[in-house]
Design an enzyme around this catalytic site. Structure first.
Site: not given
Length: 400
Positions: A381, A39, A200
């Site tokens: 995210g 990063r 999922k």
């Protein structure tokens, strides 16, 4: 995609100007040292370019989740060494983000110097996107640069509020990310394929529903594929499967049908009676031959070959999530094989490939294909929310 200003739009000489630069310094740590400085490396070109132009740079970042209170183990001072090592320059640690301490520090910093402000999340005004908190930080700056796409899905003071108060620019890493994402789903070359894997369906529902209207081929892998197979009437044995979501899976397939999007599910699979490395019960079979005591743990070779043929007809690929339980051999085979195919097509110039999400980056690295993709996003995210078709506040605030 709306336009945004980049460092190219800045004056050549920023001597004495203060640049507030939002970066991602939320580094993984062990025994007080950073174990991965990716990063910092991503932000390096932006920081050094501003330094070369003579700006005084104040780095804004969060570190952990202190929930609006000072926390001794979550100070950005812990990443100071990593920042200095990567940049090859000293960075002055500043224990505040606004006020007299910052003002005094700016008096000490020379043109081209770097200050590392403390964890913005020590103040409740950060996550609340408090206008007064944003204004207090903005008072020290002449320009604002956001180089932290990974935090762009948060409407926080340092990602969104500041961009409304100062002339705002996308840093080099942010610019590269936004251009890659636009090439993948904004205005892509068609046909477009999307690989969506993972355990999922419930965690990727919004992603799937957004993609069926945007891509021509939707390749579903991982545990998610089992739920779609079950929806098609396949007995998946004791595989990971969300049986309560089979109606949802059918609805997504119907929507894909209406949108002209082909959903690709495996017709041969790798199964075993226990989830372990190279189990004795390992076998490959047609999806209709899975026994009641077996679980599907990867796509079969025929399915992978067919998916490779699909990618050969496409011009753009978006990838999120592994095709099987890739952490455990031999259930990494499908992910590795398809990733290598995508990498080879990218290298030959016939495919633009964009991938993102934590498991995805690890899976592509494991396959030795990560460096050959057009762009691999390390933002978890934010990348997922972008795939869901959501507006990212930190990006919207940069729009001109």
């Amino acid at each position: 995609m709306p336009g945004f200003k980049t460092l190219d739009d800045l004056p050549a000489d920023l001597a004495g100007k203060v640049a507030l630069v939002r970066v991602d310094l939320n580094l993984p740590m062990k025994d007080g040292s950073a174990t991965d400085v990716t990063r910092v490396e991503a932000a390096k070109p932006t920081i050094l370019e501003l330094a070369d132009k003579g700006a005084k740079i104040l780095l804004l970042a969060h570190f952990g989740r202190p929930k609006g209170q000072r926390h001794s183990t979550m100070s950005t001072s812990f990443v100071q060494d990593a920042v200095e090592d990567v940049l090859g320059k000293e960075a002055m640690f500043i224990s505040e983000v606004s006020g007299p301490v910052v003002e005094q520090s700016l008096g000490i910093l020379r043109n081209g110097d770097i200050g590392l402000l403390d964890n913005v999340r020590f103040w409740p005004g950060e996550e609340a996107n408090d206008p007064d908190f944003a204004r207090a930080m903005a008072e020290h700056g002449d320009i604002y640069v956001n180089d932290a796409f990974s935090a762009a899905h948060r409407a926080h003071a340092s990602t969104e509020g500041l961009a409304r108060l100062l002339p705002a620019y996308a840093g080099r890493a942010m610019e590269a990310e936004l251009k890659a994402l636009d090439a993948a789903l904004g205005s892509p070359e068609q046909p477009v394929a999307a690989v969506v894997g993972g355990a999922k369906v419930s965690t990727k529902l919004d992603v799937l529903q957004n993609l069926v209207g945007k891509v021509q081929h939707l390749i579903i892998g991982g545990g998610m594929a089992n739920t779609f197979l079950a929806a098609r009437g396949v007995d998946v044995g004791k595989s990971l499967c969300e049986h309560d979501l089979t109606d949802t899976a059918n609805r997504i397939m119907d929507e894909a049908d209406h949108a002209g999007c082909t959903v690709h599910l495996p017709y041969d699979v790798v199964v075993a009676k226990e989830f372990a490395a190279n189990p004795a019960s390992l076998r490959t079979c047609n999806v209709h031959e899975v026994e009641a005591d077996e679980m599907i743990l990867d796509l079969g070779p025929q399915a992978v070959e067919a998916l490779g043929d699909v990618l050969k007809t496409c011009r753009t690929l978006v990838w999120n999530g592994p095709l099987g339980a890739f952490e455990t051999e031999p259930f990494d085979a499908a992910t590795v094989a398809l990733a290598k195919t995508a990498a080879a097509l990218t290298e030959s110039g016939s495919l633009t490939s964009v991938a993102g999400g934590g498991d995805t980056v690890a899976a592509l690295a494991h396959a030795g294909a990560k460096d050959d993709f057009t762009f691999v996003s390390t933002a978890g995210g934010a990348f997922l929310e972008w795939m869901e078709g959501r507006e990212l506040p930190g990006v919207a605030a940069l729009s001109t």
